[in-house]
Write a protein that holds these residues in place. Structure first.
Motif, PDB file in Angstrom:
ATOM      1  N   SER A 108       0.854  -1.184   0.000  1.00  0.00           N
ATOM      2  CA  SER A 108       0.000   0.000   0.000  1.00  0.00           C
ATOM      3  C   SER A 108       0.890   1.234   0.000  1.00  0.00           C
ATOM      4  O   SER A 108       2.033   1.181   0.464  1.00  0.00           O
ATOM      5  CB  SER A 108      -0.915   0.015   1.222  1.00  0.00           C
ATOM      6  N   VAL A 109       0.360   2.328  -0.516  1.00  0.00           N
ATOM      7  CA  VAL A 109       1.143   3.568  -0.523  1.00  0.00           C
ATOM      8  C   VAL A 109       0.592   4.581   0.474  1.00  0.00           C
ATOM      9  O   VAL A 109       1.093   5.698   0.565  1.00  0.00           O
ATOM     10  CB  VAL A 109       1.176   4.194  -1.937  1.00  0.00           C
ATOM     11  N   SER A 110      -0.431   4.211   1.237  1.00  0.00           N
ATOM     12  CA  SER A 110      -1.032   5.141   2.192  1.00  0.00           C
ATOM     13  C   SER A 110      -1.390   4.410   3.481  1.00  0.00           C
ATOM     14  O   SER A 110      -2.008   3.335   3.457  1.00  0.00           O
ATOM     15  CB  SER A 110      -2.289   5.783   1.586  1.00  0.00           C
ATOM     16  N   TYR A 111      -1.006   5.009   4.620  1.00  0.00           N
ATOM     17  CA  TYR A 111      -1.298   4.439   5.936  1.00  0.00           C
ATOM     18  C   TYR A 111      -1.751   5.558   6.858  1.00  0.00           C
ATOM     19  O   TYR A 111      -1.279   6.699   6.743  1.00  0.00           O
ATOM     20  CB  TYR A 111      -0.055   3.763   6.529  1.00  0.00           C
ATOM     21  N   HIS A 112      -2.670   5.239   7.770  1.00  0.00           N
ATOM     22  CA  HIS A 112      -3.156   6.229   8.732  1.00  0.00           C
ATOM     23  C   HIS A 112      -2.615   5.890  10.115  1.00  0.00           C
ATOM     24  O   HIS A 112      -2.739   4.756  10.580  1.00  0.00           O
ATOM     25  CB  HIS A 112      -4.692   6.255   8.778  1.00  0.00           C
TER      26      HIS A 112
ATOM     27  N   GLN B 195       2.024  13.292   6.260  1.00  0.00           N
ATOM     28  CA  GLN B 195       1.126  14.372   5.852  1.00  0.00           C
ATOM     29  C   GLN B 195       0.211  14.699   7.021  1.00  0.00           C
ATOM     30  O   GLN B 195      -0.749  13.983   7.301  1.00  0.00           O
ATOM     31  CB  GLN B 195       0.327  13.963   4.617  1.00  0.00           C
TER      32      GLN B 195
ATOM     33  N   ASN C  74       4.747  18.906   6.060  1.00  0.00           N
ATOM     34  CA  ASN C  74       4.918  17.518   5.641  1.00  0.00           C
ATOM     35  C   ASN C  74       6.394  17.166   5.707  1.00  0.00           C
ATOM     36  O   ASN C  74       7.214  17.787   5.037  1.00  0.00           O
ATOM     37  CB  ASN C  74       4.386  17.318   4.221  1.00  0.00           C
TER      38      ASN C  74
END
Length: 230
Positions: free
Chosen positions: A31-35, A68, A81
């Motif tokens: 994945s390229v996005s994590y929270h 971010q 950022n």
């Protein structure tokens, strides 16, 4: 991103493609996005899958992670950022050539200002990366070591690298012996030189004193010759 360098200063470049900066194509992320909530951390696995029939030798890439920031709902403001990166060095086994040498040494005997500096340039003419070990030592005229450092530097294929070495605490004036040892693959070269650190104004004053002294000697000789002739 692809990873390369701009020139002999080795400023990193992450936007230009060449035959060696293609390793980014082989990096696979789930994945390229994590929270993340405050105080949380995440481990991001990645795979490197080489292409079928890939060229033997070096392939290079960089993996970046950027945080971010977000503002609470209903609030306005500025967020920053921040990013961190990791360089990826991939070598495909095969018939690639590993080759390099010490290209030049910039070690001027006269340096008008501190810090004392010397710059060896190492070249990689092969098809894969290697590291070069550089040892830099500064001694006074009596042979006592005033400063010494030793480090290893990576070289990418088909590049030159200027390795700037400085004695940051060197005085504004002095005479020193500098010894530089550069190990490139299976060869070691040693360069030694006497280096003078002196501001130009001091040399100008010394030059004037020497000229005035020479004029004084000539005048004395003329006076002595005249007295003998009488």
């Amino acid at each position: 991103r692809p990873y390369g360098v701009k020139d002999a200063s080795y400023e990193p470049v992450f936007s230009e493609l060449n035959e060696y900066a293609d390793g980014y194509k082989w990096v696979s992320l789930p994945s390229v996005s994590y929270h993340l909530e405050p105080g949380q951390k995440v481990t991001v696995p990645y795979d490197i899958i080489t292409s079928t029939g890939a060229r033997s030798g070096g392939h290079y890439a960089a993996i970046f992670a950027e945080a971010q920031g977000t503002l609470p709902l209903g609030q306005t403001g500025v967020t920053s950022n921040k990013s961190v990166g990791m360089l990826v060095y991939i070598n495909v086994a095969g018939s690639s050539v590993t080759k390099g040498s010490l290209k030049s040494v910039d070690m001027p005997w006269y340096q008008p200002a501190a810090p004392l500096t010397t710059i060896p340039t190492v070249t990689n003419t092969g098809e894969t990366d290697f590291t070069t070990k550089v040892t830099f030592a500064v001694m006074d005229v009596a042979g006592d070591v005033k400063y010494q450092t030793s480090n290893e530097y990576a070289l990418l294929p088909k590049t030159d690298r200027d390795i700037r070495l400085t004695w940051d605490k060197s005085p504004w004036f002095g005479l020193y012996k500098v010894r530089l040892s550069v190990e490139v693959l299976d060869k070691t070269e040693v360069h030694e030189s006497l280096i003078v650190i002196a501001p130009r104004w001091l040399l100008f004053v010394a030059g004037i004193i020497i000229v005035l002294g020479a004029i004084n000697v000539v005048n004395r000789k003329r006076t002595t010759t005249k007295r003998k002739s009488h």
